[in-house]
Design an enzyme around this catalytic site. Structure first.
Site, PDB file in Angstrom:
ATOM      1  N   THR A   1      36.043  34.985  44.688  1.00 47.79           N
ATOM      2  CA  THR A   1      36.758  35.461  43.498  1.00 47.79           C
ATOM      3  C   THR A   1      38.093  34.720  43.391  1.00 47.79           C
ATOM      4  O   THR A   1      39.157  35.300  43.637  1.00 47.79           O
ATOM      5  CB  THR A   1      37.005  36.985  43.563  1.00 47.79           C
ATOM      6  OG1 THR A   1      37.582  37.307  44.841  1.00 47.79           O
ATOM      7  CG2 THR A   1      35.718  37.755  43.377  1.00 47.79           C
TER       8      THR A   1
ATOM      9  N   CYS B   1      42.865  32.981  50.550  1.00 49.08           N
ATOM     10  CA  CYS B   1      43.294  34.362  50.249  1.00 49.08           C
ATOM     11  C   CYS B   1      44.773  34.465  49.918  1.00 49.08           C
ATOM     12  O   CYS B   1      45.143  34.913  48.835  1.00 49.08           O
ATOM     13  CB  CYS B   1      42.961  35.267  51.430  1.00 49.08           C
ATOM     14  SG  CYS B   1      41.190  35.478  51.717  1.00 49.08           S
TER      15      CYS B   1
END
Length: 448
Positions: A94, A273
């Site tokens: 994502t 991340c």
């Protein structure tokens, strides 16, 4: 309605066999689960089927090999077999767009396809990092196109991935798992699945949104903490103070349930991340009318570090009477952190780019990174060996320091003397620094 069998281990489908999905699939297989792995990347599926693991994670290749050999792991490029699973885990990427919004192509594709195979009674657990509300809105709506209602025909929950590269396989068996479901039964069964499946402590929260925010809060905090460490290091440098003395001393003050815990400074933050999750926080807050300051501040501070590191290298060369033009700089360690081969968003790339612009001759070496990956990301092949990279170098810049490099006597490198030694992430002890200086190196580091 409860969603998982209680008289046997659930069969698990893992949709998305990237770094996280592969680690989860392998660990669940080791724990006795039958696992159906799915990924649309045909090259990745072919590699895994042949027993090759592209991810450098201690224990992962061996664990995958055991599962494949025992028939507990089956891998496919489509979701045809997902209907046989009791629990479906979604672990797709994502990323965020330039404006900070989530690029949901992979998630939408995975959910749309899952809706075609979803059967009554399955429990779906999303692990991909997402903005709050994604599980209960986008994912729910996509899966309900199956004709089944969430909370009635299937269970739906969120359980964030909170692993660190290099220690993921150990952490899967040790870190508490956070779970928040769409309803009480989804929460309870997701919690039981992880408790039985991994043997770990499970922390339940009151909603999927709360669980989604837990993951974002973790990485928001880590990025901000590193930003504090990096700016503290730059501040210490103004006064000739070693930040590596200041930080351990500062961390002795009790605060909350632990101590003050300033992390260590470095050449910058990378990976998939920390470089995106604060932007996801910032964007989702703006969508709801809240303008947050700290996600932006942390990102800006950490994004500035590669440029700062490059400036420190060039200034150090100048102090040794060397001009940047034609200076030979050996960059050792190319990945975004120590003890990994991952080049995603590595801060080493902008350092090398700035050094290239100065006219320096930059050679690269990393014992973990595949040479083809180095050429793809950095646009050049690495040196064939450490010795080849550093021979006659005017500067050695250690920007990632892997365990494989710790056995090397850095004081004996065949460099030009005096030579600048720039410590971007090795955090060498004071005794080692003294040895380097005695061997003809001018040592500098982030905050040192």
């Amino acid at each position: 309605m409860r969603w998982i069998p209680h008289d046997r281990l659930p069969t698990v489908a893992v949709i998305g066999l990237g770094y996280v999905g592969s680690c989860v699939a392998a660990t669940l297989s080791d724990r006795g689960h039958d696992v159906i792995g799915v990924d649309t990347d045909t090259a990745l599926v072919d590699e895994l089927t042949r027993g090759h693991c592209r991810f450098r994670e201690e224990g992962l290749p061996q664990s995958l090999a055991r599962g494949l050999a025992a028939g507990r792991i089956r891998i496919s490029t489509d979701q045809t077999g997902v209907g046989a699973a009791d629990v479906v885990l979604i672990t797709v990427g994502t990323p965020v767009r330039d404006d900070g919004s989530m690029a949901d192509d992979q998630l939408a594709g995975a959910c749309d396809e899952l809706a075609r195979h979803l059967r009554e009674g399955q429990l779906v657990i999303l692990k991909s990092t997402v903005p709050p509300g994604t599980t209960s809105t986008r994912v729910r709506r996509a899966l309900e196109r199956s004709g089944l209602a969430a909370g009635v025909g299937f269970g739906l929950a969120f359980a964030p991935e909170r692993l660190a590269e290099g220690t993921a396989m150990r952490e899967l068996r040790a870190l508490p798992m956070v779970v928040g479901g769409l309803d009480a039964d989804s929460t309870a069964d997701a919690a039981e699945f992880w408790r039985r499946g991994l043997g770990v402590q499970v922390i339940t929260v009151g909603s999927a949104e709360a669980a989604e925010i837990v993951k974002l809060a973790d990485n928001w905090w880590i990025d901000l903490n590193i930003a504090l460490a990096n700016e503290l290091a730059r501040y210490c440098a103004l006064f000739g103070v070693d930040a590596h003395e200041v930080i351990p001393a500062a961390n002795t003050v009790p605060k909350g349930s632990g101590n003050v815990n300033v992390l260590m400074p470095s050449v910058g933050v990378g990976g998939s991340c920390l470089t995106k999750d604060p932007w996801m926080v910032w964007y989702s807050a703006r969508e709801h009318g809240l303008d947050l300051l700290t996600p932006v501040a942390g990102r800006e501070a950490n994004t500035a570090m590669p440029g700062y590191a490059a400036d420190r290298v060039l200034a150090g060369l100048e102090r040794l009477g060397r001009t940047a033009e034609g200076a030979r700089i050996a960059v050792l360690g190319l990945s975004f952190k120590n003890d990994t081969a991952d080049l995603r968003e590595t801060p080493v790339l902008p350092v090398v780019t700035e050094l290239d612009k100065s006219g320096a001759e930059v050679t690269l070496f990393d014992p973990l990174v595949d040479p083809a990956d180095t050429e793809r990301v950095f646009g050049r092949a690495p040196a064939p060996s450490l010795e080849a990279a550093v021979t006659d170098a005017d500067c050695v810049a250690v920007l990632a320091y892997h365990r494989e490099m710790e056995s090397v006597d850095l004081t004996a490198l065949p460099v030009t003397r005096p030579c600048l030694f720039f410590d971007g992430r090795a955090n060498l002890a004071a005794e080692y620094v003294a040895r380097l200086r005695a061997a003809g190196f001018h040592y500098e580091g982030i905050g040192r």
